[in-house]
Design an enzyme around this catalytic site. Structure first.
Site, PDB file in Angstrom:
ATOM      1  N   HIS A   1       8.069  -2.265   2.250  1.00  0.00           N
ATOM      2  CA  HIS A   1       7.932  -0.815   2.163  1.00  0.00           C
ATOM      3  C   HIS A   1       9.262  -0.102   1.965  1.00  0.00           C
ATOM      4  O   HIS A   1       9.428   0.713   1.047  1.00  0.00           O
ATOM      5  CB  HIS A   1       7.282  -0.264   3.439  1.00  0.00           C
ATOM      6  CG  HIS A   1       5.904  -0.779   3.701  1.00  0.00           C
ATOM      7  ND1 HIS A   1       5.057  -1.217   2.706  1.00  0.00           N
ATOM      8  CD2 HIS A   1       5.200  -0.917   4.863  1.00  0.00           C
ATOM      9  CE1 HIS A   1       3.911  -1.599   3.230  1.00  0.00           C
ATOM     10  NE2 HIS A   1       3.985  -1.428   4.540  1.00  0.00           N
TER      11      HIS A   1
ATOM     12  N   HIS B   1       0.811  -1.220   0.000  1.00  0.00           N
ATOM     13  CA  HIS B   1       0.000   0.000   0.000  1.00  0.00           C
ATOM     14  C   HIS B   1       0.843   1.267   0.000  1.00  0.00           C
ATOM     15  O   HIS B   1       0.360   2.331  -0.400  1.00  0.00           O
ATOM     16  CB  HIS B   1      -0.970  -0.008   1.187  1.00  0.00           C
ATOM     17  CG  HIS B   1      -0.329   0.209   2.520  1.00  0.00           C
ATOM     18  ND1 HIS B   1       0.161  -0.827   3.289  1.00  0.00           N
ATOM     19  CD2 HIS B   1      -0.098   1.343   3.228  1.00  0.00           C
ATOM     20  CE1 HIS B   1       0.657  -0.334   4.401  1.00  0.00           C
ATOM     21  NE2 HIS B   1       0.517   0.967   4.399  1.00  0.00           N
TER      22      HIS B   1
END
Length: 529
Positions: free
Chosen positions: A283, A221
């Site tokens: 990430h 995300h």
């Protein structure tokens, strides 16, 4: 050709669709709210496994509503929730309604909700239950007939990784993964993509027996965040920064994701995973790749992936993992003026757990652009504040015209990309202090998204869900990127497994002393956040 071949959705043969592909195809920087060419999903069904979980309630269901509220979902869009609940369709719609009202980014409008919820259905059952998936198959067939969804299905696996396999096998058994001519089928997989290189390859092999690679969307995300995408715009749309984005000018790079919360209700998932697998492997290494990659030429998925893979394959681990890495575990402390327990005292955490809640590593990239420039990555829970940023710290100027006292309080120039919570960019540079003496000190110029643009930025899951439904893959990691990331992390995890308990650090601080020592050996220090 199927709609899957046409990322703008809808009828791929219309002049508008053809012009859309020629003008915007594969560009992750295009604005999905562009009134000249809105990126609207075609007819489809999103099947959400794990719909009762926290991710669905706080992120996915609100993102679906926000897309509908922005006019980016077709009238026939349908959502099927699948979970172990004895709910009717109306019960599920009410649960979704409550989640949307609490967490949606855009204002709640009853007329939008009424239209959207007409397509909401619920399928109760266990993930290992053949009968439940047979009911799901019948329900999807019904939606094709009553809602005009055309056999276009996206399956979102918002379930723990250990449950990916049974879902994939059921989709294969029922042939739900098999798209008839003129339709598409896609699968969305939440991180982590395995827990090491071996399991990542096993998971990918299983998925690829059912879905071809181009139909697999691995969700990270962070890649959907506007500020992360803006790294590409900052670098490649401006002549100001790219000429100095190299070893000739950059001293080092710091990439930080700090959280002020503990594990909370995620203890069952988090213990045994840890900060490095949970955040650093995906990430932070993705942020490193975007910062360090070469010009991709264009922003289609293959070009972006190719350049990111080159960077990840060139990453070098520290020669001494004992001094080039740091790992910690939070202990009792204070957060926001309140006492908080340590990790080993959290509900569901074994008292002898060696799972790290803080991870830091010093990496280098063995190519001509970055040779000798250290990249410092860190992430942790129960740190002083919540903050994610990328800091490009430049080399010191020679200061030849100045005396030592003129610049003694001057730091290094830095360009800081703030990913969250206050999205924007800060440039730090030296400026003369007003007065008769020549004294130079640091000042900052700041760009904030909230002040420069009238519209609020879409949530990451809005962007990524729409990309899944349209079939636009640039912001989704390819399997090769996943494997390269595990190749970087696996040796670190193997070393840490021999080191016993992680170093303790009090909650509310910036991590263990070994993380500070890692930079101090290089004559550097972590930025004050």
């Amino acid at each position: 050709m199927t709609e899957q071949d046409h990322p703008e959705g809808g009828d791929a043969t219309t002049p508008k669709a053809t012009a859309a592909r020629q003008t915007y195809s594969g560009n992750p920087l295009r604005d999905p709210r562009d009134k000249r060419l809105p990126r609207v999903s075609g007819p489809c069904v999103l099947v959400l496994f794990g719909v009762t979980g926290d991710l669905a309630r706080r992120k996915l269901l609100p993102a679906i509503y926000d897309l509908g509220n922005r006019g980016l979902l077709p009238p026939g869009f349908s959502l099927v929730g699948f979970a172990r609940r004895d709910w009717a369709h109306e019960d599920f719609a009410q649960i979704a309604h409550d989640a949307v009202k609490q967490h949606a980014r855009t204002p709640f409008r009853e007329e939008v909700w009424a239209q959207l919820s007409e397509g909401f259905r619920f399928c109760p059952g266990e993930l290992h239950d053949d009968h439940a998936f047979d009911r799901l198959t019948a329900l999807l067939t019904e939606l094709d007939q009553t809602r005009g969804t055309g056999g276009n299905y996206a399956f979102y696996l918002a379930v723990p990784p250990k449950l990916f396999a049974p879902v994939i096998r059921q989709l294969k058994r029922t042939r739900l993964a098999h798209a008839p001519r003129g339709a598409w089928r896609r699968v969305v997989v939440e991180k982590p993509f395995g827990r090491d290189l071996k399991t990542a390859r096993e998971l990918n092999a299983l998925i690829n027996t059912v879905f071809p690679e181009e139909c697999v969307f691995r969700i990270d995300h962070y890649l959907g965040k506007e500020t992360v995408q803006n790294i590409l715009a900052l670098r490649f749309a401006n002549t100001l920064y790219e000429p100095i984005w190299n070893r000739g000018y950059v001293d080092h790079v710091q990439i930080t994701m700090a959280e002020d919360i503990g594990v909370g209700g995620r203890a069952g998932y988090y213990d045994g995973i840890g900060a490095a697998r949970d955040v650093l492997q995906n990430h932070l290494l993705q942020l490193l790749a975007l910062v360090a990659m070469e010009d991709p030429g264009n922003f289609d998925a293959d070009s972006l992936r190719r350049e990111k893979e080159k960077v990840l394959s060139a990453v070098q681990l520290p020669a001494d993992l004992a001094t080039g890495t740091a790992r910690g575990q939070y202990t009792r402390g204070w957060q926001g003026g309140e006492p908080v327990v340590g990790y080993l005292e959290e509900d569901g955490i074994p008292p002898d757990s060696t799972t790290e809640t803080y991870a830091a590593v010093r990496l280098e990239i063995a190519n001509r652009r970055w040779a000798g420039v250290p990249f410092y990555l860190r992430t942790g829970k129960r740190l002083t504040r919540r903050m994610t940023e990328v800091a490009i710290v430049f080399q010191r100027a020679p200061h030849l015209p100045f005396s030592k006292t003129d610049t003694e309080i001057l730091g290094q120039n830095a360009l800081v990309i703030r990913v969250q919570p206050d999205e924007g960019i800060t440039v730090r540079f030296g400026s003369k202090v007003p007065g008769t003496a020549m004294e130079v000190r640091d000042v900052s110029m700041d760009f904030a998204y909230g002040e420069s643009f009238l519209e609020s930025s879409p949530e990451a899951y809005e962007r990524l869900l729409l990309d899944v439904l349209i079939g636009d893959p640039p912001l989704f990691p390819h399997q090769r990127e996943v494997e390269l990331s595990w190749m970087i992390l696996d040796p670190i995890e193997e070393y840490w497994a021999t080191c016993g308990r992680p170093e303790g650090y009090p909650a509310g601080t910036w991590g263990p002393p070994s993380a500070d020592a890692m930079l101090a050996r290089d004559g550097r220090a972590w930025r004050r956040l």
